[in-house]
Design a protein around this motif. Sequence first.
Motif, PDB file in Angstrom:
ATOM      1  N   GLU A  61       0.416  -1.239  -0.295  1.00 53.33           N
ATOM      2  CA  GLU A  61       0.050   0.450   0.273  1.00 53.33           C
ATOM      3  C   GLU A  61       0.968   0.900  -0.171  1.00 53.33           C
ATOM      4  OE1 GLU A  61      -0.788  -2.483   1.624  1.00 53.33           O
ATOM      5  OE2 GLU A  61      -0.322  -2.569   4.136  1.00 53.33           O
ATOM      6  N   LYS A  78       4.146   1.072  -1.353  1.00 55.01           N
ATOM      7  CA  LYS A  78       4.155   1.893  -2.400  1.00 55.01           C
ATOM      8  C   LYS A  78       3.224   2.313  -3.236  1.00 55.01           C
ATOM      9  CE  LYS A  78       8.125  -1.794  -1.933  1.00 55.01           C
ATOM     10  NZ  LYS A  78       8.482  -3.085  -2.002  1.00 55.01           N
ATOM     11  N   ALA A  79       2.132   1.441  -3.265  1.00 60.69           N
ATOM     12  CA  ALA A  79       0.834   2.199  -4.459  1.00 60.69           C
ATOM     13  C   ALA A  79       0.725   3.557  -4.441  1.00 60.69           C
ATOM     14  CB  ALA A  79      -0.155   1.407  -3.712  1.00 60.69           C
ATOM     15  N   PHE A  80       0.467   3.951  -2.997  1.00 59.13           N
ATOM     16  CA  PHE A  80       0.038   5.416  -2.749  1.00 59.13           C
ATOM     17  C   PHE A  80       1.147   6.594  -3.012  1.00 59.13           C
ATOM     18  CE2 PHE A  80      -2.724   3.722   0.795  1.00 59.13           C
ATOM     19  CZ  PHE A  80      -3.800   3.865  -0.049  1.00 59.13           C
TER      20      PHE A  80
END
Lengths: 174, 174
Positions: free
Chosen positions: A49, A51-53
């Motif tokens: 999460e 890294k995704a954000f």
Amino acid sequence: MTRKGLVLLNTGNGKGKSTAAFGQAMRAAGNGFKVCVIQFIKGNAQTGEAKAFARFSDNVEFHVKGSGFTWATEDKSEAVRAAREAFDFAKEKIRSDLYDMVVLDELTYLVTYEMVSEDEVIELVDNRPERLHLVITGRNASKKLIDAADLVTEMVEVKHPYQKGVKAQRGIEF
Amino acid sequence: MTRKGLVLLNTGNGKGKSTAAFGQAMRAAGNGFKVCVIQFIKGNAQTGEAKAFARFSDNVEFHVKGSGFTWATEDKSEAVRAAREAFDFAKEKIRSDLYDMVVLDELTYLVTYEMVSEDEVIELVDNRPERLHLVITGRNASKKLIDAADLVTEMVEVKHPYQKGVKAQRGIEF
């Protein structure tokens, strides 16, 4: 007309409370909302999460405040101090009125473990900026918090692979 | 050792089934997984989630197959044909073994409305590539599907703002 921000609360003992909150933040960010995500308990900069954000660096802030104040720590007063600091940080972010949505991931544990008082949480929720959507997660949400929320979902564990001895794995749990 | 892909199932009448699935896809994508998301019922290219997934163009495919086959349509045979086509598309994606995770959003409705047989769904789940994580959402998941899944969460509606007359809004519901 001022948009009325909603309070979304994901509670219960099942999976998906935080995951749904992150999905909600992502949906909001996709719509161009300014979003601030604060993780209170678990989390670090290496989770999926996080890294995704990072791909939403223009409109999502992601703060991990979870290191160093679990209830398992040896120094209880240090844990309370760190929790207090994290909560004050969230309070500042909320009151800044710079965001359309703030996610308070696992906030309820701060109340459960008596690191922050329930009244303070309710006060913060009730007096948030008019337009702000708040997303709160965590087990054992209190009746007062449920009353203060607009949309409450209970995630109920029907079946969990840990029961079969499957370990938490990257991409699924973190 | 071959990683054993899990089957995650979000069911129940509450909010957060699809939102958690999207959060799961985002977390997996953040970890570098190849992800394919297929929306069976709702959805279009303008939702927040569609725009958010567009930021992961290197490792997330997002397919909306939801136009044209709701049960409310006048032409039932056309609805069944479109559902069939969407399901075959999903089958192809799953069997390609090109992905680490496939999300089948609102798949259960295809079974509920008898557009696709339950046996076919179970067969697809059971015979997926070894490494593939499957995330399935939708109300009224059947007992067989629950049996086939590793992790099942029921999203229970505790409180919903529609009860107070608040309308669905951008950034929250879509």
